[in-house]
Design a protein around this motif. Structure first.
Motif, PDB file in Angstrom:
ATOM      1  N   ASP A   1      -9.849  -9.268   4.364  1.00  0.00           N
ATOM      2  CA  ASP A   1      -8.580  -8.600   4.098  1.00  0.00           C
ATOM      3  C   ASP A   1      -7.424  -9.603   4.174  1.00  0.00           C
ATOM      4  O   ASP A   1      -7.542 -10.723   3.697  1.00  0.00           O
ATOM      5  CB  ASP A   1      -8.405  -7.428   5.060  1.00  0.00           C
ATOM      6  N   HIS A   2      -6.326  -9.241   4.777  1.00  0.00           N
ATOM      7  CA  HIS A   2      -5.137 -10.084   4.805  1.00  0.00           C
ATOM      8  C   HIS A   2      -5.106 -11.012   6.020  1.00  0.00           C
ATOM      9  O   HIS A   2      -4.469 -12.055   5.982  1.00  0.00           O
ATOM     10  CB  HIS A   2      -3.884  -9.200   4.820  1.00  0.00           C
TER      11      HIS A   2
ATOM     12  N   HIS B   1      -7.325 -17.194  -0.182  1.00  0.00           N
ATOM     13  CA  HIS B   1      -7.028 -15.792  -0.460  1.00  0.00           C
ATOM     14  C   HIS B   1      -8.302 -14.962  -0.498  1.00  0.00           C
ATOM     15  O   HIS B   1      -9.281 -15.345  -1.132  1.00  0.00           O
ATOM     16  CB  HIS B   1      -6.301 -15.661  -1.797  1.00  0.00           C
ATOM     17  N   ALA B   2      -8.259 -13.841   0.180  1.00  0.00           N
ATOM     18  CA  ALA B   2      -9.399 -12.920   0.191  1.00  0.00           C
ATOM     19  C   ALA B   2      -9.232 -11.915  -0.950  1.00  0.00           C
ATOM     20  O   ALA B   2      -8.139 -11.396  -1.172  1.00  0.00           O
ATOM     21  CB  ALA B   2      -9.470 -12.179   1.521  1.00  0.00           C
TER      22      ALA B   2
ATOM     23  N   PRO C   1       0.791  -1.244   0.000  1.00  0.00           N
ATOM     24  CA  PRO C   1       0.000   0.000   0.000  1.00  0.00           C
ATOM     25  C   PRO C   1       0.823   1.293   0.000  1.00  0.00           C
ATOM     26  O   PRO C   1       0.538   2.197  -0.780  1.00  0.00           O
ATOM     27  CB  PRO C   1      -0.843  -0.122   1.268  1.00  0.00           C
ATOM     28  N   LEU C   2       1.848   1.382   0.817  1.00  0.00           N
ATOM     29  CA  LEU C   2       2.651   2.601   0.848  1.00  0.00           C
ATOM     30  C   LEU C   2       3.437   2.782  -0.456  1.00  0.00           C
ATOM     31  O   LEU C   2       3.595   3.895  -0.960  1.00  0.00           O
ATOM     32  CB  LEU C   2       3.606   2.586   2.042  1.00  0.00           C
ATOM     33  N   ALA C   3       3.903   1.683  -1.011  1.00  0.00           N
ATOM     34  CA  ALA C   3       4.699   1.745  -2.240  1.00  0.00           C
ATOM     35  C   ALA C   3       3.857   2.196  -3.434  1.00  0.00           C
ATOM     36  O   ALA C   3       4.393   2.744  -4.394  1.00  0.00           O
ATOM     37  CB  ALA C   3       5.324   0.389  -2.527  1.00  0.00           C
ATOM     38  N   ARG C   4       2.575   1.964  -3.382  1.00  0.00           N
ATOM     39  CA  ARG C   4       1.714   2.364  -4.508  1.00  0.00           C
ATOM     40  C   ARG C   4       1.812   3.855  -4.804  1.00  0.00           C
ATOM     41  O   ARG C   4       1.608   4.273  -5.934  1.00  0.00           O
ATOM     42  CB  ARG C   4       0.261   1.982  -4.223  1.00  0.00           C
TER      43      ARG C   4
ATOM     44  N   HIS D   1      -5.264  -6.376   1.138  1.00  0.00           N
ATOM     45  CA  HIS D   1      -4.534  -5.163   0.787  1.00  0.00           C
ATOM     46  C   HIS D   1      -3.023  -5.310   0.958  1.00  0.00           C
ATOM     47  O   HIS D   1      -2.276  -4.406   0.603  1.00  0.00           O
ATOM     48  CB  HIS D   1      -5.037  -3.978   1.621  1.00  0.00           C
ATOM     49  N   VAL D   2      -2.573  -6.422   1.507  1.00  0.00           N
ATOM     50  CA  VAL D   2      -1.148  -6.648   1.688  1.00  0.00           C
ATOM     51  C   VAL D   2      -0.597  -7.455   0.509  1.00  0.00           C
ATOM     52  O   VAL D   2       0.375  -7.068  -0.129  1.00  0.00           O
ATOM     53  CB  VAL D   2      -0.852  -7.361   3.028  1.00  0.00           C
ATOM     54  N   VAL D   3      -1.201  -8.596   0.243  1.00  0.00           N
ATOM     55  CA  VAL D   3      -0.849  -9.409  -0.923  1.00  0.00           C
ATOM     56  C   VAL D   3      -2.070  -9.376  -1.843  1.00  0.00           C
ATOM     57  O   VAL D   3      -3.068 -10.037  -1.566  1.00  0.00           O
ATOM     58  CB  VAL D   3      -0.521 -10.867  -0.536  1.00  0.00           C
TER      59      VAL D   3
END
Length: 121
Positions: free
Chosen positions: A94-95, A52-53, A9-12, A57-59
């Motif tokens: 989510d994750h 997997h969900a 998320p931050l890298a986006r 938001h992490v993977v």
């Protein structure tokens, strides 16, 4: 790992900047932050289940599904089945919260039962 870092998320916010790969991704990989899951999943000689969900938001979901597709291609029938189970985003797992899915016990129990039956053949 390159894809995972870029999707964090931050890298986006920064991944489209020309220096992102050179200053963030490459140093992380050079310092041992590598996940070669796509390589190692091909070597596992037991059945695999990937849970997997869609709202992870992490993977990101697409990376989990991409790993599954890769495993279908590289694994031999003798290594055991690979199963992918998707959890709809509307559940907000989510994750971290797939464990809250009411059906999780049955999904895992069925997977284990099937794996045991397959191993006895």
């Amino acid at each position: 790992m390159r894809e995972e870092i870029s999707e964090f998320p931050l890298a986006r916010l920064f991944k489209y900047l020309p220096w992102f790969s050179y200053t963030v991704v490459e140093p992380m990989q050079q310092n041992g932050f590598t996940f070669k899951t796509d390589h190692f999943i091909c070597l596992v000689d037991v059945p695999i289940i990937i849970l997997h969900a869609q709202d992870d938001h992490v993977v990101p979901y697409r990376l989990g599904y991409k790993l599954y597709q890769h495993a279908l291609k590289c694994r031999q029938d003798t290594q055991g089945k690979i199963i992918f189970h998707k959890f709809e985003g509307k559940h907000n797992y989510d994750h971290r919260f797939i464990c809250r899915a009411p059906e999780i016990h049955d999904i895992i129990s069925d997977f284990i039962s099937t794996a045991i039956k397959e191993s006895k053949k």
